[in-house]
Motif scaffolding. Structure first.
Motif: not given
Length: 402
Positions: A82-93, A98-102
């Motif tokens: 779950q943690s790895i995929l949540l990280f992949a989600t943030g990186v994808s967005v 290139r909006n770190l806040g979003i």
């Protein structure tokens, strides 16, 4: 690199939420995913999937089969995935605009459903985000591949298909687009159906006919209507639970909702959804309008349809996060629905009191959710260039938006 490290730090911090006590977390693991693992261990991958006979596609079952083969504690391994995929989600967005806040806000908005509770929605999330981005950028092979993979984890993203088809339609005059879309989808979906067989199709056919929950603990219109019906029929009192009672499901009287109310709810939901499909057909295509209609359509399903559960705003949070990245003026839309899902999850799966000062807070929240949805639906349906409306000159539109 610095921004990626920030996202990694956020995920590590959020992973600690896995240890937050959940009233139903262990029960969900024991009654669902642990049973799936046992079926795999007893019957193997394909026969185990048939033995489970759930509405889930095979990739989710395959993940738990993999978990059972790894030499680490199964529950901890699940949380690491779950943690790895949540990280992949943030990186994808982040990679899109290139909006770190979003990107950070997206991970925070999905954290409750992805880390604290035992949901598997995060399994398909990076793939669906990638598919939405690829579609907005007209990268057809990537879109078709990622969307097909997302569907093999859970069928719910299929509700976006009508909007995807309308977006793609003008491009289908080129044979190359047909080839790129079909070949990628056939390779992914065809290989999975060929390996697991007919149960892949039977699973999706079983889901729409279910009549189990008028509202599966989702704070939506049916939550309010079911409660009112219970009062009218004498099956519930005000308040239904004591002020110190934990939030409990009201399915004990939602089961007794008359058939005509079920049918009416489904007609209202399908009418709202159909109107959005037609509206998108008359709307100028842009990443903003694509994501706006996808967001409103998924919220429409969550607010109006039957069989909706406490985590079914997940796709709406995904699409609204990308909408906020594409058009920052929609940031409040993302914040509201991310908060709404998080509250719904905590209220149901934790020990939060449902009744405070003699007032059932969940009913007030449900009414607010529906009201905001109606406002969003009206705003979305003002986007199309309806043939019966006076055409607005482009210059006038630009000056108004400025």
């Amino acid at each position: 690199m610095r921004d990626i490290l920030v996202l990694a730090y956020v995920v590590v911090a959020l992973s600690t939420l896995s240890f937050v006590p959940s009233r139903l977390g262990p029960e969900i693991w024991a009654t669902h995913w642990a049973i799936w693992i046992k079926q795999f261990q007893e019957h193997g991958l394909v026969a185990g999937y048939y033995a489970v006979r759930d509405v889930y596609p095979p990739m989710t079952f395959s993940v738990f089969a993999l978990i059972s083969l790894l030499p680490w504690p199964q529950y901890a391994t699940f949380k690491v995935i779950q943690s790895i995929l949540l990280f992949a989600t943030g990186v994808s967005v982040y990679a899109w605009r290139r909006n770190l806040g979003i990107a950070t806000a997206t991970m925070l908005g999905l954290a409750a459903n992805s880390m604290i509770f035992e949901s598997t929605d995060i399994f398909f999330t990076p793939f669906l985000i990638g598919a939405l981005i690829a579609l907005a950028d007209r990268r057809w092979i990537m879109f078709s591949t990622l969307y097909s993979i997302a569907l093999l984890f859970k069928w719910q993203p299929i509700i976006l298909t009508p909007f995807f088809l309308i977006w793609i339609w003008p491009e289908l005059r080129r044979p190359r687009v047909w080839a790129e879309l079909l070949v990628a989808a056939l390779v992914v979906l065809g290989s999975e159906i060929g390996f697991f067989g007919s149960e892949v199709i039977l699973g999706i056919l079983r889901a729409p006919g279910a009549r189990t929950f008028f509202s599966g603990n989702a704070f939506n219109l049916n939550w309010v209507v079911g409660w009112v019906n219970a009062l009218a029929s004498g099956e519930a009192s005000v308040p239904d639970l004591g002020p110190t009672s934990p939030m409990l499901t009201i399915k004990q009287y939602l089961f007794h909702v008359p058939g005509w109310l079920w049918t009416t709810s489904q007609i209202v939901s399908l009418t709202s959804f159909a109107a959005l499909i037609v509206g998108f057909g008359f709307t100028k295509r842009s990443p903003r309008t694509l994501l706006l209609f996808c967001t409103t359509a998924t919220v429409s399903y969550a607010m109006l349809h039957t069989e909706v559960h406490e985590n079914h705003l997940h796709i709406a949070v995904i699409s609204s996060a990308l909408l906020a990245a594409a058009a920052p003026s929609y940031l409040p839309v993302f914040i509201f629905w991310a908060t709404a899902m998080t509250f719904n999850l905590f209220a149901y799966l934790s020990s939060w009191p449902r009744v405070i000062g003699g007032i059932d807070v969940t009913l007030l929240v449900a009414a607010m959710n529906v009201s905001v949805f109606v406002a969003l639906w009206i705003h979305t349906m003002r986007q199309p260039r309806w043939p019966f409306r006076r055409a607005v000159p482009e210059a006038e539109t630009e000056s108004a938006s400025a």
